[in-house]
Design an enzyme around this catalytic site. Structure first.
Site, PDB file in Angstrom:
ATOM      1  CG  ASP A   1      -1.858  -1.162   1.266  1.00  0.00           C
ATOM      2  OD1 ASP A   1      -2.285  -1.610   0.196  1.00  0.00           O
ATOM      3  OD2 ASP A   1      -2.108  -1.663   2.368  1.00  0.00           O
TER       4      ASP A   1
ATOM      5  CE  LYS B   1       3.233  -2.494  -4.438  1.00  0.00           C
ATOM      6  NZ  LYS B   1       2.804  -2.211  -3.071  1.00  0.00           N
TER       7      LYS B   1
ATOM      8  N   GLY C   1      -4.114  -4.333  -4.452  1.00  0.00           N
ATOM      9  CA  GLY C   1      -5.070  -3.344  -4.958  1.00  0.00           C
ATOM     10  C   GLY C   1      -4.302  -2.125  -5.404  1.00  0.00           C
ATOM     11  CG  HIS C   2      -1.556  -1.954  -7.881  1.00  0.00           C
ATOM     12  ND1 HIS C   2      -0.740  -2.666  -8.717  1.00  0.00           N
ATOM     13  CD2 HIS C   2      -1.112  -2.218  -6.627  1.00  0.00           C
ATOM     14  CE1 HIS C   2       0.157  -3.333  -8.013  1.00  0.00           C
ATOM     15  NE2 HIS C   2      -0.061  -3.088  -6.740  1.00  0.00           N
TER      16      HIS C   2
ATOM     17  CD  GLN D   1       0.778  -8.814  -2.405  1.00  0.00           C
ATOM     18  OE1 GLN D   1       1.515  -9.407  -3.145  1.00  0.00           O
ATOM     19  NE2 GLN D   1      -0.487  -8.589  -2.720  1.00  0.00           N
TER      20      GLN D   1
HETATM   21  P1  IMP Z   1      -2.614 -12.605   2.103  1.00  0.00           P
HETATM   22  O1  IMP Z   1      -1.673 -12.144   1.044  1.00  0.00           O
HETATM   23  O2  IMP Z   1      -4.048 -12.326   1.775  1.00  0.00           O
HETATM   24  O3  IMP Z   1      -2.382 -14.029   2.481  1.00  0.00           O
HETATM   25  O4  IMP Z   1      -2.325 -11.761   3.441  1.00  0.00           O
HETATM   26  C1  IMP Z   1      -1.107 -11.882   4.165  1.00  0.00           C
HETATM   27  C2  IMP Z   1      -0.695 -10.534   4.745  1.00  0.00           C
HETATM   28  O5  IMP Z   1      -0.334  -9.645   3.699  1.00  0.00           O
HETATM   29  C3  IMP Z   1      -1.813  -9.821   5.516  1.00  0.00           C
HETATM   30  O6  IMP Z   1      -1.227  -9.076   6.555  1.00  0.00           O
HETATM   31  C4  IMP Z   1      -2.397  -8.882   4.476  1.00  0.00           C
HETATM   32  O7  IMP Z   1      -3.029  -7.774   5.074  1.00  0.00           O
HETATM   33  C5  IMP Z   1      -1.138  -8.479   3.738  1.00  0.00           C
HETATM   34  N1  IMP Z   1      -1.364  -8.062   2.347  1.00  0.00           N
HETATM   35  C6  IMP Z   1      -1.612  -8.841   1.292  1.00  0.00           C
HETATM   36  N2  IMP Z   1      -1.735  -8.124   0.168  1.00  0.00           N
HETATM   37  C7  IMP Z   1      -1.544  -6.848   0.523  1.00  0.00           C
HETATM   38  C8  IMP Z   1      -1.519  -5.623  -0.210  1.00  0.00           C
HETATM   39  O8  IMP Z   1      -1.680  -5.559  -1.421  1.00  0.00           O
HETATM   40  N3  IMP Z   1      -1.294  -4.505   0.529  1.00  0.00           N
HETATM   41  C9  IMP Z   1      -1.071  -4.536   1.862  1.00  0.00           C
HETATM   42  N4  IMP Z   1      -1.071  -5.655   2.568  1.00  0.00           N
HETATM   43  C10 IMP Z   1      -1.314  -6.805   1.914  1.00  0.00           C
END
Ligand code: IMP
Length: 427
Positions: free
Chosen positions: A13, A16, A40-41, A227
């Protein structure tokens, strides 16, 4: 050398999408290499707002080739929805410009149900996943029991595979977690069959040849990370991570090209820190200052709408991000959000038991115990959203930026001062 890798230097977040939009102007192709619709972009183009989860954000630039790489996990229903949304917003979504790797993996309804079940089991130690089925899909990939995107090339058979995958997950849901099974298996299989019909024309085995041809021709490829560094499966604080390689190395394995082509590794960092989900966050502000950051910065997740945890900028993690990604430059986003604060703090080291350390601990427990050592800098308390040149920033804002640059050891090449495309300073 024609490849640029763009990564998040914090916990995701970082903005990017914004940096990608800027770099896309000099790129011929853009590729996502890891993760799925947990990302999410947001890209703003004039009055149009694009919310992207799977398709590289370069899709809003006409003529750019967009690749969904092999390192990704893809929810076919979400991808169809996203393509439909793009089409309705007037974007060209023809299969000759959007290519999906046949060797990426599919996220099934069973994966999503299992993601929820596993989180429930973790109770107070939950990761706070996005519940998009990311972990279970990558677990199947590593266990070699996953469903490849190539299965969608035969939509009918794909429907059968989806049914089979749900039945397998249902056994685990019922027997291990004592939870209700995924219902309406036939209906779900029909939906996925339909999605496969829609997506089949986009699917190709030839992602490595395509990527390498682009690079050999000297065209520029932008690898769009999802991420952030501290969420990387290998380099973040396990288990409070996602299940993919979010760091720069993931671009090479996730797309299939060699490091000799990479000349720029751009890290994106917010001017402060945020995190969604659980896990250590030394500079977190669980007070009124953090609440103000969240309100002013509109810090709510693009994917899940969850409020983000907020805190001061952490130079210790930026140095780590510079190291593990080999950053050549930094993009600093949302500097304008800090215009509202009288004094700013940057963590420059951590106190840990009796030691003061300047390197980030990789031991998750140690990271939980780390107490940040702050350097205080005066705020500027004036609107900077109209500023377009570094020299026009108030001196305290320039000092803040220069200090980050010094502490991270990486030059800052772009600063965003507002959500619009042109609200940026190129340094
Ligand atoms: P998962 O990727 O859904 O398995 O989540 C694992 C961890 O990564 C959690 O803490 C999510 O909140 C975090 N996370 C996954 N994708 C994003 C992203 O695009 N932005 C911020 N945090 C993310």
């Amino acid at each position: 050398m024609p490849a640029t890798i763009l990564i998040g230097a914090q916990w995701g977040d970082e903005g990017k999408g914004r940096a990608a939009d800027w770099l896309a102007r000099d790129s011929d192709a853009m590729a996502r290499y890891a993760g799925g619709d947990n990302a999410g972009h947001t890209v703003l183009v004039g009055s149009q707002k694009f919310q992207l989860h799977l398709v590289p954000s370069g899709v809003v630039h006409p003529d750019m080739i967009c690749i969904l790489g092999t390192g990704m996990v893809i929810n076919p229903l979400r991808l169809v929805q996203e393509l439909d949304m793009l089409y309705q917003q007037g974007v060209d979504i023809s299969p000759d410009r959007i290519r999906i790797s046949a060797r990426a993996h599919v996220i099934t309804p069973g994966h999503m149900a299992l993601d929820g079940a596993e989180e429930r089991m973790r109770g107070g130690e939950s990761i706070g996943t996005t519940q998009r089925g990311i972990g279970p899909a990558y677990a199947d990939k590593s266990a070699r029991t996953g469903l490849l995107v190539s299965a969608m090339l035969d939509p009918e058979k794909f429907g059968d595979s989806i049914q089979q995958s749900i039945l397998t997950s249902n056994t685990i849901l019922e027997q291990r977690y004592h939870l209700p099974p995924v219902a309406d298996i036939d209906g779900k299989a029909a939906e996925y069959t339909e999605a496969a019909r829609r997506l089949a024309p986009y699917i190709t085995y030839d992602i490595p040849p395509l990527v390498n041809q682009i690079l050999e021709r000297g065209q520029r490829l932008l690898c769009e990370g999802a991420q952030g560094t501290l969420l990387d499966i290998d380099h973040g604080h396990y288990p409070y991570v996602t299940s993919s390689s979010a760091t720069a190395g993931g671009a090479l394995t996730g797309l299939g090209f060699g490091p000799r082509y990479v000349d720029r590794v751009v890290g994106v960092a917010k001017a402060y820190c945020t995190r969604v989900g659980n896990g250590p966050f030394p500079t977190e502000l669980t007070n009124e200052v953090g609440d103000r950051m969240r309100q002013i910065g509109v810090e709510f997740g693009t994917t899940t709408g969850r409020p983000r945890r907020c805190g001061w900028l952490d130079a210790v993690i930026l140095r780590y991000a510079a190291q593990v990604n080999g950053l050549t430059e930094l993009v600093l986003t949302k500097l304008d959000v800090l215009s509202h604060f009288e004094v700013l703090h940057i963590a420059v080291a951590y106190d840990l038991a009796r030691d003061r350390i300047t390197e980030m601990p990789l031991d998750t427990l140690a990271m939980y115990e780390a107490v940040p050592v702050y350097e205080a800098l005066p705020g500027w308390q004036t609107d900077i959203s109209h500023v377009r040149r570094l020299e026009d920033l108030p001196s305290n804002a320039r000092r803040y930026v220069e200090r980050i640059q010094e502490l991270a050891g990486v030059p800052i090449t772009m600063i965003s001062v507002g959500p619009e495309r042109d609200q940026a300073i190129l340094c």
